[in-house]
Scaffold this motif. Structure first.
Motif, short mmCIF file in Angstrom:
data_model
loop_
_atom_site.label_atom_id
_atom_site.label_comp_id
_atom_site.label_asym_id
_atom_site.label_seq_id
_atom_site.Cartn_x
_atom_site.Cartn_y
_atom_site.Cartn_z
N ALA A 1 -5.95 -16.01 1.82
CA ALA A 1 -6.39 -16.69 3.04
C ALA A 1 -6.64 -15.69 4.16
O ALA A 1 -7.59 -15.84 4.94
CB ALA A 1 -5.34 -17.71 3.47
N ALA A 2 -5.81 -14.65 4.24
CA ALA A 2 -5.99 -13.63 5.27
C ALA A 2 -7.29 -12.87 5.07
O ALA A 2 -8.02 -12.59 6.03
CB ALA A 2 -4.81 -12.66 5.25
N LYS A 3 -7.62 -12.55 3.82
CA LYS A 3 -8.86 -11.83 3.54
C LYS A 3 -10.07 -12.69 3.90
O LYS A 3 -11.04 -12.22 4.50
CB LYS A 3 -8.91 -11.42 2.07
CG LYS A 3 -10.11 -10.56 1.71
CD LYS A 3 -10.06 -10.13 0.26
CE LYS A 3 -11.17 -9.14 -0.07
NZ LYS A 3 -12.51 -9.66 0.24
N ILE A 4 -10.02 -13.96 3.53
CA ILE A 4 -11.12 -14.86 3.84
C ILE A 4 -11.28 -15.03 5.35
O ILE A 4 -12.39 -15.07 5.88
CB ILE A 4 -10.90 -16.22 3.14
CG1 ILE A 4 -11.06 -16.04 1.61
CG2 ILE A 4 -11.86 -17.28 3.65
CD1 ILE A 4 -10.70 -17.27 0.81
N LEU A 5 -10.16 -15.12 6.05
CA LEU A 5 -10.21 -15.22 7.50
C LEU A 5 -10.85 -13.96 8.09
O LEU A 5 -11.70 -14.04 8.99
CB LEU A 5 -8.80 -15.40 8.08
CG LEU A 5 -8.69 -15.35 9.61
CD1 LEU A 5 -9.48 -16.49 10.24
CD2 LEU A 5 -7.23 -15.40 10.04
N GLY A 6 -10.45 -12.79 7.61
CA GLY A 6 -11.03 -11.55 8.10
C GLY A 6 -12.53 -11.50 7.90
O GLY A 6 -13.28 -11.08 8.79
N ASP A 7 -12.98 -11.95 6.73
CA ASP A 7 -14.42 -11.98 6.45
C ASP A 7 -15.14 -12.94 7.41
O ASP A 7 -16.23 -12.65 7.90
CB ASP A 7 -14.67 -12.41 5.01
CG ASP A 7 -14.22 -11.36 4.00
OD1 ASP A 7 -13.98 -10.21 4.40
OD2 ASP A 7 -14.09 -11.71 2.81
N ALA A 8 -14.51 -14.09 7.66
CA ALA A 8 -15.13 -15.08 8.56
C ALA A 8 -15.21 -14.55 9.98
O ALA A 8 -16.21 -14.76 10.69
CB ALA A 8 -14.33 -16.39 8.52
N ILE A 9 -14.17 -13.86 10.42
CA ILE A 9 -14.18 -13.28 11.77
C ILE A 9 -15.29 -12.24 11.88
O ILE A 9 -16.00 -12.16 12.89
CB ILE A 9 -12.80 -12.67 12.10
CG1 ILE A 9 -11.78 -13.79 12.28
CG2 ILE A 9 -12.87 -11.81 13.35
CD1 ILE A 9 -10.35 -13.31 12.44
N ALA A 10 -15.48 -11.45 10.82
CA ALA A 10 -16.54 -10.45 10.83
C ALA A 10 -17.91 -11.12 10.93
O ALA A 10 -18.81 -10.61 11.63
CB ALA A 10 -16.46 -9.59 9.57
N ARG A 11 -18.08 -12.25 10.26
CA ARG A 11 -19.37 -12.96 10.32
C ARG A 11 -19.64 -13.55 11.70
O ARG A 11 -20.77 -13.68 12.12
CB ARG A 11 -19.40 -14.10 9.29
CG ARG A 11 -19.53 -13.68 7.85
CD ARG A 11 -19.87 -14.86 6.97
NE ARG A 11 -18.85 -15.92 7.01
CZ ARG A 11 -17.81 -15.99 6.21
NH1 ARG A 11 -17.61 -15.05 5.30
NH2 ARG A 11 -16.95 -16.99 6.30
N THR A 12 -18.57 -13.96 12.37
CA THR A 12 -18.73 -14.65 13.65
C THR A 12 -18.37 -13.77 14.84
O THR A 12 -18.13 -14.27 15.93
CB THR A 12 -17.85 -15.92 13.67
OG1 THR A 12 -16.48 -15.56 13.47
CG2 THR A 12 -18.28 -16.90 12.59
N THR A 13 -18.35 -12.47 14.64
CA THR A 13 -17.94 -11.53 15.70
C THR A 13 -18.64 -11.75 17.03
O THR A 13 -18.00 -11.72 18.09
CB THR A 13 -18.14 -10.07 15.24
OG1 THR A 13 -17.24 -9.80 14.17
CG2 THR A 13 -17.87 -9.10 16.37
N PRO A 14 -19.97 -11.99 17.07
CA PRO A 14 -20.62 -12.15 18.37
C PRO A 14 -20.02 -13.27 19.21
O PRO A 14 -20.08 -13.22 20.44
CB PRO A 14 -22.07 -12.47 17.98
CG PRO A 14 -22.25 -11.82 16.65
CD PRO A 14 -20.93 -12.01 15.97
N THR A 15 -19.42 -14.30 18.56
CA THR A 15 -18.86 -15.41 19.32
C THR A 15 -17.36 -15.33 19.47
O THR A 15 -16.77 -16.08 20.23
CB THR A 15 -19.23 -16.75 18.66
OG1 THR A 15 -18.76 -16.75 17.32
CG2 THR A 15 -20.72 -16.98 18.71
#
Length: 355
Positions: free
Chosen positions: A118-132
């Motif tokens: 779950a932590a890895k998936i969260l990290g990936d999602a944060i990277a995708r949504t970094t501009p916001t």
């Protein structure tokens, strides 16, 4: 340490030998387990009686830390540590989109994760949504050290509980501050990315304390496929290491002989072999009890890799003694990352359709 109830697995072939390694300066003798009398020696004619096989059942590629610790500690011939993955984790596209959308909401007091996946998936999602998301630091809580380490570059855990379980995390998570967001109840808003199979322990505990929890499910846990070689290796196991209830269910469905009848794989190959189940923590141990493992499963008082490895080493020591194999000195390094992993995560039973 607690216990659970009944398991039989059939004997097969194929073990991977463990190299002889020297234990480090921190050396300890493993004390006999109180239930060692319930682990009978194999028949004298069994050609593998001098080889103790330990099966690691986490998903493929995620058994390395436990394997390394065991290899370093055992330091003797006659023990084989093998990987027999029982579960596979699969991402869900809809769930990942829901997580991305949730991260665009800047009012979360906490984002809580209870497993490395779950932590890895969260990290990936944060990277995708970094501009916001870069305009406001995210406050992340993790169930323990291994989960925190899986968050990825630039992300840190702001809180972990005193014990690596979902229940303890729910009981100890602090409320946020008024500065977290403009909404009046912002100090109680929690985003919980987790597996579709995760039990409601965390969210129920938080809600009972007044938190507002939003659960998103960006992945799920499925039974891993076994080749004929995997099945043979599983049948040869003497000690089985379980890191989640899902892995227990897969093993039991495929190999356990119980009052419900004989499972398909246990009818092939050699007669069933009695196995010792060693679990990462209580949640997984209770799953063994539910599935009827015997001798009873064991688990450490505090979930984590260190205690889990110690339980396995005790089981190996007991089997050596029962079979008349000369005792050895087993050492365990002091430095190891605590791996709470699935204890807080996949605690829900696997549905019949997924077995």
């Amino acid at each position: 340490m607690r216990s659970a109830a009944a398991a039989r697995a059939s004997v097969g072939v194929a073990v991977v030998a463990v190299s002889l390694l020297t234990a480090g300066p921190s050396v300890a003798f493993v004390a006999p387990h109180p239930r060692s009398a319930r682990c009978p020696p194999r028949a004298a004619g069994d050609p593998d009686a001098s080889v103790i096989t330990v099966a690691l059942t986490r998903e493929a590629g995620k058994n390395d830390a436990l394997r390394s610790r065991l290899v370093e500690a055992i330091g003797a011939d006659g023990v084989a540590v093998v990987e027999v993955p029982c579960v596979a984790q699969v991402r869900d596209a809809d769930g990942e989109r829901a997580l991305d959308a949730a991260l665009r909401d800047h009012s979360w007091a906490w984002i809580v994760v209870t497993s490395p996946e779950a932590a890895k998936i969260l990290g990936d999602a944060i990277a995708r949504t970094t501009p916001t998301t870069e305009s406001r630091p995210l406050q992340i809580a993790t169930v323990g050290g291994a989960t925190a380490a899986a968050l990825g570059p630039g992300l840190v855990s702001a809180f972990s509980p005193s014990k690596s379980t979902a229940a303890t995390l729910a009981a100890e998570l602090p409320f946020g501050t008024a500065e977290d967001a403009p909404e009046e109840d912002s100090s109680r808003k929690v985003l919980f990315p987790t597996s579709k199979l995760a039990a409601a322990t965390l969210e129920d505990g938080l809600r009972a304390r007044g938190f507002a929890v939003s659960r998103v499910e960006p992945y799920t846990t499925l039974p891993a496929e076994w080749s004929d070689a995997d099945a043979a290796t599983a049948r040869a196991a003497d000690v089985v290491a379980f890191g989640s209830p899902s892995a227990v269910d897969v093993w039991a469905d495929r190999l356990l002989v119980s009052e419900r009848g004989t499972s398909p794989l246990s009818t092939t190959g050699s007669p069933p072999r009695v196995v010792r189940a060693c679990c990462i923590g209580k949640t997984t141990g209770v799953a063994c009890e539910r599935r009827g493992f015997d001798p009873p499963a064991t688990w450490p008082e505090k979930p984590g890799l260190a205690g889990w490895a110690d339980e396995i080493l005790r089981a190996v020591s007991d089997l050596r003694r029962a079979r008349g194999i000369p005792p050895t000195t087993m050492g365990v390094d002091d430095e190891v990352v605590v791996g709470e992993a699935s204890e807080g995560e996949a605690a829900a039973p696997v549905s019949p359709s997924m077995r």
